[in-house]
Design a protein around this motif. Structure first.
Motif, PDB file in Angstrom:
ATOM      1  N   LEU A 115       0.796  -1.214   0.000  1.00  0.00           N
ATOM      2  CA  LEU A 115       0.000   0.000   0.000  1.00  0.00           C
ATOM      3  C   LEU A 115       0.833   1.270   0.000  1.00  0.00           C
ATOM      4  CD1 LEU A 115      -2.798  -1.021   2.532  1.00  0.00           C
ATOM      5  CD2 LEU A 115      -2.835  -1.177   0.037  1.00  0.00           C
ATOM      6  N   THR A 116       2.128   1.164   0.251  1.00  0.00           N
ATOM      7  CA  THR A 116       2.975   2.351   0.300  1.00  0.00           C
ATOM      8  C   THR A 116       4.197   2.149  -0.583  1.00  0.00           C
ATOM      9  OG1 THR A 116       4.622   1.877   2.024  1.00  0.00           O
ATOM     10  CG2 THR A 116       2.364   2.335   2.757  1.00  0.00           C
ATOM     11  N   PRO A 117       4.821   3.238  -1.025  1.00  0.00           N
ATOM     12  CA  PRO A 117       6.042   3.106  -1.831  1.00  0.00           C
ATOM     13  C   PRO A 117       7.243   2.639  -1.032  1.00  0.00           C
ATOM     14  CG  PRO A 117       5.556   5.411  -1.406  1.00  0.00           C
ATOM     15  CD  PRO A 117       4.376   4.631  -0.906  1.00  0.00           C
ATOM     16  N   HIS A 118       7.091   2.514   0.296  1.00  0.00           N
ATOM     17  CA  HIS A 118       8.212   2.145   1.158  1.00  0.00           C
ATOM     18  C   HIS A 118       8.179   0.678   1.575  1.00  0.00           C
ATOM     19  CE1 HIS A 118       8.572   6.418   1.129  1.00  0.00           C
ATOM     20  NE2 HIS A 118       7.507   6.604   1.885  1.00  0.00           N
ATOM     21  N   HIS A 119       7.158  -0.062   1.181  1.00  0.00           N
ATOM     22  CA  HIS A 119       7.107  -1.494   1.447  1.00  0.00           C
ATOM     23  C   HIS A 119       7.786  -2.257   0.307  1.00  0.00           C
ATOM     24  CE1 HIS A 119       3.740  -0.710   4.397  1.00  0.00           C
ATOM     25  NE2 HIS A 119       4.479  -1.595   5.043  1.00  0.00           N
ATOM     26  N   ARG A 120       8.297  -3.420   0.665  1.00  0.00           N
ATOM     27  CA  ARG A 120       8.939  -4.264  -0.346  1.00  0.00           C
ATOM     28  C   ARG A 120       7.904  -4.820  -1.306  1.00  0.00           C
ATOM     29  NH1 ARG A 120      10.711  -9.819  -0.274  1.00  0.00           N
ATOM     30  NH2 ARG A 120       9.829  -9.991   1.819  1.00  0.00           N
TER      31      ARG A 120
ATOM     32  N   LEU B 187       6.511  -7.581  -3.889  1.00  0.00           N
ATOM     33  CA  LEU B 187       6.595  -8.992  -4.239  1.00  0.00           C
ATOM     34  C   LEU B 187       5.992  -9.199  -5.617  1.00  0.00           C
ATOM     35  CD1 LEU B 187       5.565 -10.524  -0.792  1.00  0.00           C
ATOM     36  CD2 LEU B 187       7.871 -10.126  -1.671  1.00  0.00           C
ATOM     37  N   TRP B 188       6.369 -10.275  -6.272  1.00  0.00           N
ATOM     38  CA  TRP B 188       6.002 -10.457  -7.678  1.00  0.00           C
ATOM     39  C   TRP B 188       4.497 -10.459  -7.906  1.00  0.00           C
ATOM     40  CZ3 TRP B 188       3.054 -14.664  -9.021  1.00  0.00           C
ATOM     41  CH2 TRP B 188       2.983 -15.700  -8.084  1.00  0.00           C
ATOM     42  N   PHE B 189       3.714 -11.017  -6.942  1.00  0.00           N
ATOM     43  CA  PHE B 189       2.273 -11.122  -7.155  1.00  0.00           C
ATOM     44  C   PHE B 189       1.533  -9.823  -6.897  1.00  0.00           C
ATOM     45  CE2 PHE B 189       3.326 -12.861  -2.940  1.00  0.00           C
ATOM     46  CZ  PHE B 189       2.592 -12.026  -2.102  1.00  0.00           C
ATOM     47  N   HIS B 190       2.222  -8.813  -6.363  1.00  0.00           N
ATOM     48  CA  HIS B 190       1.582  -7.515  -6.171  1.00  0.00           C
ATOM     49  C   HIS B 190       1.184  -6.879  -7.503  1.00  0.00           C
ATOM     50  CE1 HIS B 190       3.714  -7.093  -2.022  1.00  0.00           C
ATOM     51  NE2 HIS B 190       2.537  -7.666  -1.915  1.00  0.00           N
ATOM     52  N   ARG B 191       1.730  -7.401  -8.588  1.00  0.00           N
ATOM     53  CA  ARG B 191       1.377  -6.899  -9.909  1.00  0.00           C
ATOM     54  C   ARG B 191      -0.132  -6.965 -10.144  1.00  0.00           C
ATOM     55  NH1 ARG B 191       4.050  -6.376 -14.882  1.00  0.00           N
ATOM     56  NH2 ARG B 191       5.965  -7.169 -13.932  1.00  0.00           N
ATOM     57  N   TRP B 192      -0.811  -7.921  -9.476  1.00  0.00           N
ATOM     58  CA  TRP B 192      -2.247  -8.115  -9.673  1.00  0.00           C
ATOM     59  C   TRP B 192      -3.074  -7.699  -8.451  1.00  0.00           C
ATOM     60  CZ3 TRP B 192       1.285 -12.096 -10.932  1.00  0.00           C
ATOM     61  CH2 TRP B 192       1.525 -12.225 -12.300  1.00  0.00           C
ATOM     62  N   GLN B 193      -2.472  -6.956  -7.515  1.00  0.00           N
ATOM     63  CA  GLN B 193      -3.199  -6.632  -6.292  1.00  0.00           C
ATOM     64  C   GLN B 193      -4.393  -5.717  -6.548  1.00  0.00           C
ATOM     65  OE1 GLN B 193      -0.691  -4.634  -3.430  1.00  0.00           O
ATOM     66  NE2 GLN B 193      -0.469  -2.789  -4.656  1.00  0.00           N
ATOM     67  N   HIS B 194      -4.326  -4.923  -7.607  1.00  0.00           N
ATOM     68  CA  HIS B 194      -5.461  -4.035  -7.901  1.00  0.00           C
ATOM     69  C   HIS B 194      -6.693  -4.822  -8.325  1.00  0.00           C
ATOM     70  CE1 HIS B 194      -3.386  -4.741 -11.685  1.00  0.00           C
ATOM     71  NE2 HIS B 194      -4.474  -4.369 -12.351  1.00  0.00           N
ATOM     72  N   LEU B 195      -6.526  -6.127  -8.583  1.00  0.00           N
ATOM     73  CA  LEU B 195      -7.646  -6.989  -8.951  1.00  0.00           C
ATOM     74  C   LEU B 195      -8.075  -7.893  -7.795  1.00  0.00           C
ATOM     75  CD1 LEU B 195      -6.423  -8.026 -12.518  1.00  0.00           C
ATOM     76  CD2 LEU B 195      -8.024  -6.200 -11.927  1.00  0.00           C
ATOM     77  N   TYR B 196      -7.113  -8.531  -7.128  1.00  0.00           N
ATOM     78  CA  TYR B 196      -7.489  -9.538  -6.140  1.00  0.00           C
ATOM     79  C   TYR B 196      -7.757  -8.988  -4.737  1.00  0.00           C
ATOM     80  CZ  TYR B 196      -2.573  -9.608  -4.424  1.00  0.00           C
ATOM     81  OH  TYR B 196      -1.353  -9.288  -3.884  1.00  0.00           O
ATOM     82  N   LEU B 197      -7.352  -7.748  -4.468  1.00  0.00           N
ATOM     83  CA  LEU B 197      -7.526  -7.237  -3.103  1.00  0.00           C
ATOM     84  C   LEU B 197      -8.972  -6.927  -2.750  1.00  0.00           C
ATOM     85  CD1 LEU B 197      -4.607  -4.831  -2.126  1.00  0.00           C
ATOM     86  CD2 LEU B 197      -5.266  -6.997  -1.078  1.00  0.00           C
TER      87      LEU B 197
ATOM     88  N   MET C 223       1.465   0.729  -7.152  1.00  0.00           N
ATOM     89  CA  MET C 223       2.297   0.107  -6.126  1.00  0.00           C
ATOM     90  C   MET C 223       2.663  -1.330  -6.479  1.00  0.00           C
ATOM     91  SD  MET C 223       3.027   2.286  -3.746  1.00  0.00           S
ATOM     92  CE  MET C 223       3.242   3.367  -5.176  1.00  0.00           C
ATOM     93  N   GLY C 224       1.900  -1.953  -7.354  1.00  0.00           N
ATOM     94  CA  GLY C 224       2.188  -3.324  -7.740  1.00  0.00           C
ATOM     95  C   GLY C 224       3.162  -3.459  -8.886  1.00  0.00           C
ATOM     96  N   MET C 225       3.457  -2.352  -9.552  1.00  0.00           N
ATOM     97  CA  MET C 225       4.340  -2.404 -10.713  1.00  0.00           C
ATOM     98  C   MET C 225       5.798  -2.194 -10.290  1.00  0.00           C
ATOM     99  SD  MET C 225       2.290  -3.087 -13.089  1.00  0.00           S
ATOM    100  CE  MET C 225       3.271  -2.823 -14.569  1.00  0.00           C
TER     101      MET C 225
END
Length: 259
Positions: free
Chosen positions: A42-47, A49-59, A248-250
């Motif tokens: 959720l923030t630019p300061h978190h690490r 991960l590869w699956f965050h690329r799709w977080q705008h869909l699955y969250l 944030m997922g990219m």
């Protein structure tokens, strides 16, 4: 204590939300509302991960689980551990402990005990799940539209002294975003939480005054060069949050990731 009757703990909420979130809005390592585990960035300061690329869909469907986690696990975890997110928090004692325990007993009796006397297990489970998912979605989306959108800031404490550069009131305004300020329906349904900037600045003022207060706050911010952000509608806030999750997922090699 009405919060205790619907499955939450007013004691734990006071520490987690009123004290820690309202003090350290959008500060990584201090505001637990922006740290939701590995599933989301959720923030630019978190690490990333590869699956965050799709977080705008699955969250979005996962947001609905917040209330279920709150009812069945979150408050008990904080009670046992003596922590609220990254912070130490006192365990309830005396009257607070009595309210905590009795509230849980009353909620589980109302949500499961009495219904099971009249209906089968699957019916009770289904209706609880539907109600809890709606509650979790509402809670999550209202918060995300206020703090996890493109216009909100995510400042980092100074490496030298651990302090935030801005004054408290400026920090509250720049890390928070209003939405649907002209909608009386939204203000009524959300108890004024669409006026999140005013809610953070004046949490003890009745929310029916927020529409008038917001105009004064916006004018003062304009006069002093403080960024005041709002979305004209609920939907505009949803779209901004969607774009923020996708951003944030990219991958971005130039982005600073510290946690």
């Amino acid at each position: 204590m009405t919060l205790d009757l619907i499955g939450g703990s007013s004691f734990q909420w006071r520490w987690k939300h009123v004290v820690f979130h309202h003090t350290y809005v959008n500060i990584i390592g201090h505001d637990s509302d922006i740290t939701v585990g590995a599933f989301a960035r959720l923030t630019p300061h978190h690490r990333r991960l590869w699956f965050h690329r799709w977080q705008h869909l699955y969250l979005w469907p996962l947001y609905g689980l917040q209330a279920i986690n709150w009812h069945l696990q979150g408050d008990f975890r904080d009670f046992i551990s003596g922590r609220s997110g990254e912070h130490r928090a006192p365990r309830p004692k005396g009257l607070d402990l009595a309210v905590f325990l009795s509230g849980k007993v009353i909620f589980f009796t109302l949500a499961f005990g009495f219904p099971l006397l009249l209906h089968s297990v699957w019916v009770v489970a289904l209706f609880y799940a539907v109600a809890a998912l709606v509650l979790g979605m509402a809670l999550s989306v209202v918060f995300q539209l206020a703090h996890c959108v493109e216009q909100a800031e995510f400042p980092l404490p100074s490496r030298d002294n651990g302090q935030i550069e801005n004054a408290w009131a400026v920090h509250q305004v720049e890390t928070t975003v209003d939405f649907a300020r002209r909608s009386r329906v939204a203000a009524w349904l959300l108890g004024g939480l669409n006026f999140q900037i005013e809610h953070h600045l004046f949490p003890r003022v009745c929310h029916v005054n927020y529409p008038a207060i917001s105009k004064v706050v916006e004018g003062a911010c304009r006069d002093f060069g403080v960024k005041y952000s709002d979305h004209g509608s609920f939907w505009a806030g949803v779209v901004s949050h969607f774009r923020w999750l996708r951003r944030m997922g990219m991958p971005d090699p130039g982005r600073r990731e510290i946690a």
